[in-house]
Enzyme design. Sequence first.
Site, mmCIF file in Angstrom:
data_model
loop_
_atom_site.group_PDB
_atom_site.id
_atom_site.type_symbol
_atom_site.label_atom_id
_atom_site.label_comp_id
_atom_site.label_asym_id
_atom_site.label_seq_id
_atom_site.Cartn_x
_atom_site.Cartn_y
_atom_site.Cartn_z
ATOM 1 N N ASP A 208 0.879 -1.200 -0.019
ATOM 2 C CA ASP A 208 0.073 0.051 0.145
ATOM 3 C C ASP A 208 0.741 1.144 0.070
ATOM 4 O O ASP A 208 0.723 2.336 0.574
ATOM 5 C CB ASP A 208 -0.841 0.166 1.255
ATOM 6 C CG ASP A 208 -2.053 1.005 1.037
ATOM 7 O OD1 ASP A 208 -2.544 1.388 -0.004
ATOM 8 O OD2 ASP A 208 -2.396 1.394 2.253
ATOM 9 N N ASP A 226 3.373 2.294 7.982
ATOM 10 C CA ASP A 226 2.029 1.618 7.620
ATOM 11 C C ASP A 226 2.012 0.378 6.678
ATOM 12 O O ASP A 226 1.658 0.537 5.615
ATOM 13 C CB ASP A 226 0.977 2.667 7.074
ATOM 14 C CG ASP A 226 -0.302 1.865 7.404
ATOM 15 O OD1 ASP A 226 -0.535 1.025 7.753
ATOM 16 O OD2 ASP A 226 -1.342 2.601 7.126
#
Length: 332
Positions: A208, A226
């Site tokens: 991502d 993240d």
Amino acid sequence: MSSFELLSPDAALGAAERAYAISLDGTVDAYPSYVNRVYGLRGDDGARYVAKFYRPGRWTRDAILDEHRFLLDCTQAEIPVIAPLAGANGETLHAVSVADDAGGDSPQTFLFTLFPRFGGRAFEPESDEDLERLGGILGRCHAVGSQREAVGRVVLGRELTRSFVTELLDGALVHPECRDDFSQVCGETLEAIGPLFEGMKRIRIHGDCHRANILVRPDTGLVLIDFDDMMSGPAVQDLWLILPGYASDSGREIELLLEGYERFAQFDRGTLALIEPLRFMRMIYFLAWQARQRADYWFNQTYPDWGTEAFWIKETEDLRVQAEVIRAGLKD
């Protein structure tokens, strides 16, 4: 997936203090996150932390440990990431069970970890060197990612996307007036792109890696953050999300990223043909991601029109437009 209704800020704070044997000053800053619950905490000594409580039912314990292992492997290789902290027992993943005070539900177990808190701004390339530098970091990250497998993580490919389509259709989540069109554009496009994924090398990747998941810090430079969606997949997945537009319009940016990347890892340039199919697959993934949170209060406040006929008309049309981009590329 389960919700976070039983997890209060006080419960989160107490769980972090017990697991990490630290004393916190009571500060609990809620950060925006629709999937997990993320809080900013502060110790009595001024140390700042980010507590990440994983949404129950989304990842298994083994899958979360794969994320942690990848981050720790990157840290050991001096790649700029933010790795989870070890608790008092030496482990990075912990659990807390929270009971319903009203006695109506059985206790809910939440898995969580702490990260050190770092500030920074989202990455926006201001020069060619910025993209080369980012490409180099991703090349180093993927060199580490290729050294072991993530057996608990999903494998990015056509079959995964088909499972999301099935989930949306079988769950009666697509509006009845749009169901046939949605099913057709997904089925035909996934069938057409199948040969592109044959024999594709898959390694541990971020999964991502868009610009908001790359921090720019004045003291250390670029930092990847993240890794919640880390997966096994083609290296190109971590490059295309950085591009400003379609692959056909981003040749210069691709070359700059690869100039940095290929200093540290080999890159199969044939996989650049996967960029637009991967964009199509991400659109479907995002729909499934939203569907799994449709019962969450905060999600409904943010997406009040999710699931309406107008919503599905637009989403299906967007998929159709992307399918045309893919078909044009397959003809070239």
